[in-house]
Scaffold this active site. Structure first.
Site, short mmCIF file in Angstrom:
data_model
loop_
_atom_site.label_atom_id
_atom_site.label_comp_id
_atom_site.label_asym_id
_atom_site.label_seq_id
_atom_site.Cartn_x
_atom_site.Cartn_y
_atom_site.Cartn_z
N ASP A 14 0.93 -1.29 -0.08
CA ASP A 14 0.01 0.09 -0.05
C ASP A 14 0.82 1.30 -0.01
O ASP A 14 2.32 1.17 0.31
CB ASP A 14 -0.82 -0.07 1.16
N ASP A 16 -0.36 5.01 1.15
CA ASP A 16 -0.57 6.13 1.99
C ASP A 16 -0.64 5.22 3.32
O ASP A 16 -1.27 4.27 3.71
CB ASP A 16 -2.13 6.67 1.67
C1 XBP Z 1 -5.75 5.81 1.04
C2 XBP Z 1 -6.74 6.70 0.43
C3 XBP Z 1 -6.43 8.02 -0.39
C4 XBP Z 1 -5.89 9.04 0.13
C5 XBP Z 1 -6.03 10.21 -0.82
O1 XBP Z 1 -5.86 4.65 1.28
O2 XBP Z 1 -7.92 6.51 0.81
O3 XBP Z 1 -7.88 8.30 -0.74
O4 XBP Z 1 -6.47 9.46 1.42
O5 XBP Z 1 -5.80 9.88 -2.04
P1 XBP Z 1 -4.88 3.55 1.17
P2 XBP Z 1 -6.64 10.56 -2.94
O6 XBP Z 1 -3.78 3.91 1.86
O7 XBP Z 1 -5.91 2.10 1.80
O8 XBP Z 1 -4.67 3.25 -0.24
O9 XBP Z 1 -7.27 11.99 -3.01
O10 XBP Z 1 -5.94 10.55 -4.38
O11 XBP Z 1 -7.82 9.73 -3.16
MG MG Z 2 -2.91 3.01 3.40
#
Ligand code: XBP
Ligand code: MG
Length: 232
Positions: A14, A16
């Site tokens: 993953d 983020d």
């Molecule tokens: C990450 C997200 C993303 C970010 C924002 O979740 O949910 O939406 O918060 O990015 P994960 P965007 O780590 O589970 O993938 O604005 O590009 O959506």
């Molecule tokens: Mg994440």
């Protein structure tokens, strides 16, 4: 030493909260700047944003919030605000104080040295995922990069992981997912993958049923531990 084939087939990360701590000081301020740019009187503080992370995907997060505020035309407005947010976040990715989580670059490098394919499966957008990976890793580090732009359903649906497996050309056997959050774990589990959770400040108190391990940081994870975890 090259890794014994068939034990650890691939590792899918993953982004983020896993490869980098992007949410609190990266995405969150970008959402707030975008609200201001669109004349909206909203500001997500650190605690409120932590609760909003239960909704994956920035556009959906904004839309849900606007709906809760009783806003008309929430879908169209959310799309516009999210486009602006993405521009601000790309700026931060290029010039902000972004760093990889301690130890994750070493883990990725060790996986590559030992011949284990590495991939990314995120619900974030490609517009910022590519520059983020380019800033933190050498070009071509990841064999496969799946973003939220390529899948119909975001996490906790398994789509991003399923597409990553398809592009890697592998079944789920011997593949380890690395996540930081409950929706990410659910997505990996729904795709049939073993998943290790490396918690961060936002997810430290979460419940992680079905994770093969819940770790505090990447210093606890090397290639041998990945292989042990995937073997069960
Ligand atoms: C990450 C997200 C993303 C970010 C924002 O979740 O949910 O939406 O918060 O990015 P994960 P965007 O780590 O589970 O993938 O604005 O590009 O959506
Ligand atoms: Mg994440």
């Amino acid at each position: 030493m090259a890794y014994r084939r068939g034990v650890l087939t691939a590792v899918i990360f993953d982004v983020d909260g896993t490869l980098a701590e992007t949410e609190r000081d990266g995405h969150r301020p970008a959402f707030n700047r975008a609200f201001a740019a669109h004349g909206l009187p909203f500001e997500w503080d650190v605690d409120c944003y932590g609760e909003l992370l239960a909704v994956t995907g920035g556009r959906r997060r904004i839309e849900g919030y606007l709906n809760a505020q009783g806003h008309a035309e929430a879908a169209a407005l959310a799309a516009a605000v999210h486009r602006t947010k993405t521009e601000y976040f790309v700026e931060w990715v290029h010039s902000g104080p972004m760093q990889a989580r301690p130890g994750v670059q070493d883990l990725v490098a060790e996986l590559r040295e030992r011949g284990v394919p590495v991939a990314v499966a995120t619900t974030g957008g490609r517009a910022w995922v590519e520059p983020l990976l380019a800033r933190l890793f050498d070009a071509g580090t990841f064999d496969v990069v799946v973003t939220g732009d390529e899948v119909e359903r975001l996490k906790p649906a398994p789509d991003a992981y399923r597409l990553a497996l398809e592009l890697l050309g592998t079944s789920t056997a011997g593949v380890l997912a690395v996540e930081d959050s409950p929706p990410g774990l659910s997505a990996a589990r729904a795709a049939g993958l073993a998943c290790v959770v490396v918690v961060n400040t936002y997810t430290r108190d979460g419940a992680f049923p079905g994770a093969v391990a819940v770790l505090d940081g990447f210093t606890e994870l090397d290639v041998d531990r990945c292989a042990e975890l995937v073997a069960g």
